[in-house]
Write a protein that holds these residues in place. Structure first.
Motif, mmCIF file in Angstrom:
data_model
loop_
_atom_site.group_PDB
_atom_site.id
_atom_site.type_symbol
_atom_site.label_atom_id
_atom_site.label_comp_id
_atom_site.label_asym_id
_atom_site.label_seq_id
_atom_site.Cartn_x
_atom_site.Cartn_y
_atom_site.Cartn_z
ATOM 1 N N THR A 28 0.848 -1.194 0.000
ATOM 2 C CA THR A 28 0.000 0.000 0.000
ATOM 3 C C THR A 28 0.885 1.246 0.000
ATOM 4 O OG1 THR A 28 -0.166 0.221 2.434
ATOM 5 C CG2 THR A 28 -1.822 -1.166 1.340
ATOM 6 N N LEU A 29 0.383 2.281 -0.649
ATOM 7 C CA LEU A 29 0.934 3.620 -0.482
ATOM 8 C C LEU A 29 0.161 4.194 0.689
ATOM 9 C CD1 LEU A 29 2.611 6.083 -1.413
ATOM 10 C CD2 LEU A 29 0.643 6.702 -2.838
ATOM 11 N N THR A 30 0.859 4.534 1.757
ATOM 12 C CA THR A 30 0.223 4.990 2.988
ATOM 13 C C THR A 30 0.621 6.436 3.251
ATOM 14 O OG1 THR A 30 0.300 2.733 3.867
ATOM 15 C CG2 THR A 30 -0.026 4.503 5.464
ATOM 16 N N VAL A 31 -0.376 7.299 3.451
ATOM 17 C CA VAL A 31 -0.126 8.715 3.698
ATOM 18 C C VAL A 31 -0.863 9.125 4.964
ATOM 19 C CG1 VAL A 31 -0.344 11.070 2.801
ATOM 20 C CG2 VAL A 31 0.045 9.163 1.212
ATOM 21 N N MET A 32 -0.150 9.750 5.898
ATOM 22 C CA MET A 32 -0.763 10.260 7.118
ATOM 23 C C MET A 32 -0.495 11.759 7.234
ATOM 24 S SD MET A 32 -0.331 9.375 11.170
ATOM 25 C CE MET A 32 -0.440 7.645 10.933
ATOM 26 N N VAL A 33 -1.569 12.529 7.463
ATOM 27 C CA VAL A 33 -1.483 13.982 7.615
ATOM 28 C C VAL A 33 -2.358 14.395 8.793
ATOM 29 C CG1 VAL A 33 -1.919 16.201 6.518
ATOM 30 C CG2 VAL A 33 -1.210 14.259 5.103
ATOM 31 N N PRO A 34 -1.867 15.152 9.779
ATOM 32 C CA PRO A 34 -0.454 15.477 9.993
ATOM 33 C C PRO A 34 0.317 14.232 10.446
ATOM 34 C CG PRO A 34 -1.728 16.249 11.867
ATOM 35 C CD PRO A 34 -2.719 15.710 10.853
ATOM 36 N N ASN A 35 1.617 14.378 10.565
ATOM 37 C CA ASN A 35 2.496 13.247 10.873
ATOM 38 C C ASN A 35 2.143 12.547 12.193
ATOM 39 O OD1 ASN A 35 4.930 11.579 10.893
ATOM 40 N ND2 ASN A 35 5.676 13.022 12.394
ATOM 41 N N GLU A 36 1.822 13.285 13.218
ATOM 42 C CA GLU A 36 1.468 12.751 14.548
ATOM 43 C C GLU A 36 2.455 11.692 15.045
ATOM 44 O OE1 GLU A 36 -2.435 10.916 16.748
ATOM 45 O OE2 GLU A 36 -2.819 12.266 15.079
ATOM 46 N N ASP A 37 3.755 11.985 14.900
ATOM 47 C CA ASP A 37 4.852 11.123 15.375
ATOM 48 C C ASP A 37 4.947 9.769 14.667
ATOM 49 O OD1 ASP A 37 5.765 13.057 17.186
ATOM 50 O OD2 ASP A 37 4.395 12.349 18.741
ATOM 51 N N PHE A 38 4.250 9.593 13.541
ATOM 52 C CA PHE A 38 4.290 8.320 12.823
ATOM 53 C C PHE A 38 5.683 8.044 12.266
ATOM 54 C CE2 PHE A 38 2.635 5.848 8.894
ATOM 55 C CZ PHE A 38 2.710 4.635 9.555
ATOM 56 N N SER A 39 6.289 9.047 11.612
ATOM 57 C CA SER A 39 7.607 8.806 11.022
ATOM 58 C C SER A 39 8.658 8.565 12.100
ATOM 59 C CB SER A 39 8.021 9.932 10.078
ATOM 60 O OG SER A 39 8.260 11.119 10.771
ATOM 61 N N GLU A 40 8.524 9.232 13.234
ATOM 62 C CA GLU A 40 9.469 9.004 14.332
ATOM 63 C C GLU A 40 9.353 7.566 14.844
ATOM 64 O OE1 GLU A 40 8.727 13.407 14.130
ATOM 65 O OE2 GLU A 40 7.505 11.607 13.934
ATOM 66 N N LEU A 41 8.122 7.053 14.914
ATOM 67 C CA LEU A 41 7.911 5.660 15.319
ATOM 68 C C LEU A 41 8.570 4.713 14.312
ATOM 69 C CD1 LEU A 41 6.499 3.456 17.079
ATOM 70 C CD2 LEU A 41 4.539 3.684 15.519
ATOM 71 N N ILE A 42 8.352 4.968 13.024
ATOM 72 C CA ILE A 42 8.946 4.122 11.984
ATOM 73 C C ILE A 42 10.468 4.159 12.088
ATOM 74 C CG2 ILE A 42 9.257 3.781 9.497
ATOM 75 C CD1 ILE A 42 6.428 5.098 9.165
ATOM 76 N N ARG A 43 11.034 5.368 12.163
ATOM 77 C CA ARG A 43 12.487 5.523 12.177
ATOM 78 C C ARG A 43 13.136 4.973 13.452
ATOM 79 N NH1 ARG A 43 14.700 8.651 8.193
ATOM 80 N NH2 ARG A 43 13.268 9.807 6.869
ATOM 81 N N SER A 44 12.352 4.762 14.500
ATOM 82 C CA SER A 44 12.899 4.171 15.730
ATOM 83 C C SER A 44 13.033 2.655 15.603
ATOM 84 C CB SER A 44 12.009 4.512 16.932
ATOM 85 O OG SER A 44 10.792 3.764 16.881
ATOM 86 N N GLY A 45 12.569 2.096 14.486
ATOM 87 C CA GLY A 45 12.584 0.646 14.283
ATOM 88 C C GLY A 45 13.905 0.130 13.749
ATOM 89 N N ILE A 46 13.844 -1.058 13.198
ATOM 90 C CA ILE A 46 15.021 -1.770 12.710
ATOM 91 C C ILE A 46 15.181 -1.522 11.210
ATOM 92 C CG2 ILE A 46 16.027 -4.083 12.413
ATOM 93 C CD1 ILE A 46 13.758 -4.662 14.778
ATOM 94 N N PRO A 47 16.310 -0.949 10.774
ATOM 95 C CA PRO A 47 16.518 -0.729 9.338
ATOM 96 C C PRO A 47 16.576 -2.064 8.595
ATOM 97 C CG PRO A 47 18.081 0.552 10.643
ATOM 98 C CD PRO A 47 17.411 -0.411 11.574
ATOM 99 N N VAL A 48 15.870 -2.134 7.477
ATOM 100 C CA VAL A 48 15.870 -3.316 6.616
ATOM 101 C C VAL A 48 16.003 -2.837 5.176
ATOM 102 C CG1 VAL A 48 14.606 -4.838 8.205
ATOM 103 C CG2 VAL A 48 13.328 -3.395 6.626
ATOM 104 N N GLU A 49 15.940 -3.752 4.221
ATOM 105 C CA GLU A 49 16.122 -3.397 2.813
ATOM 106 C C GLU A 49 14.896 -3.800 1.996
ATOM 107 O OE1 GLU A 49 18.905 -1.963 1.507
ATOM 108 O OE2 GLU A 49 19.838 -1.866 3.498
ATOM 109 N N LEU A 50 14.749 -3.170 0.856
ATOM 110 C CA LEU A 50 13.796 -3.632 -0.148
ATOM 111 C C LEU A 50 14.477 -4.752 -0.919
ATOM 112 C CD1 LEU A 50 12.523 -0.183 -1.497
ATOM 113 C CD2 LEU A 50 11.322 -1.727 0.072
#
Length: 151
Positions: free
Chosen positions: A112-134
């Motif tokens: 899915t293409l997922t878009v959240m507005v406003p951010n509401e700390d979503f990207s910070e939650l994602i970036r606090s996770g484990i880096p992986v690859e496509l």
């Protein structure tokens, strides 16, 4: 006469996406396209990749609207107890405070293409996770097999 100014758009391709699994047991990955860290605006836009049988945990947002556009695959969206089947080409808009989850019910990955507005700390939650690859399957869905080739 007033001066006009040209704003250079920010362009990203799949090789630029930063990909995370929020926690080790999660069955989905999120590839950040734009967020507060790289677009200077309060939104999060990502590709969400659900493994077969994978799902998001039930979650809700206080102020944010979240939109999902199904790029590939099929699944079910559950919001406030209502179940809706989703498949490629479908769009889903979740209003603020709606408790929701997306589950992959197909035999292949769900994208899915997922878009959240406003951010509401979503990207910070994602970036606090484990880096992986496509991987190659992801790049094929995103139309960029060339991004995996050495230069």
């Amino acid at each position: 006469m007033h001066a006009t100014r040209c704003v250079i758009p920010v362009i990203k391709s799949p090789k630029d996406y930063q990909v995370y699994r929020i926690s080790p047991h999660d069955s989905n990955r999120l590839a950040i396209i734009f967020d507060t860290a790289n677009a200077n605006t309060s939104l999060t836009c990502c590709i969400e990749i659900f493994d077969v049988g994978g799902q998001t945990p039930p979650n809700r947002h206080q102020w944010a609207v979240e939109m999902f556009f199904v790029l590939k695959g099929e699944g079910v969206a559950i919001c406030d107890g209502k179940n809706v089947r989703i498949q490629a080409g479908d769009s889903l808009l979740v209003p603020p405070t709606g408790t929701h989850l997306i589950k992959n019910t197909g035999n292949n990955r769900l994208y899915t293409l997922t878009v959240m507005v406003p951010n509401e700390d979503f990207s910070e939650l994602i970036r606090s996770g484990i880096p992986v690859e496509l991987d190659a399957e992801d790049m094929a869905v995103l139309g960029r097999l060339d991004a995996l080739m050495p230069c």
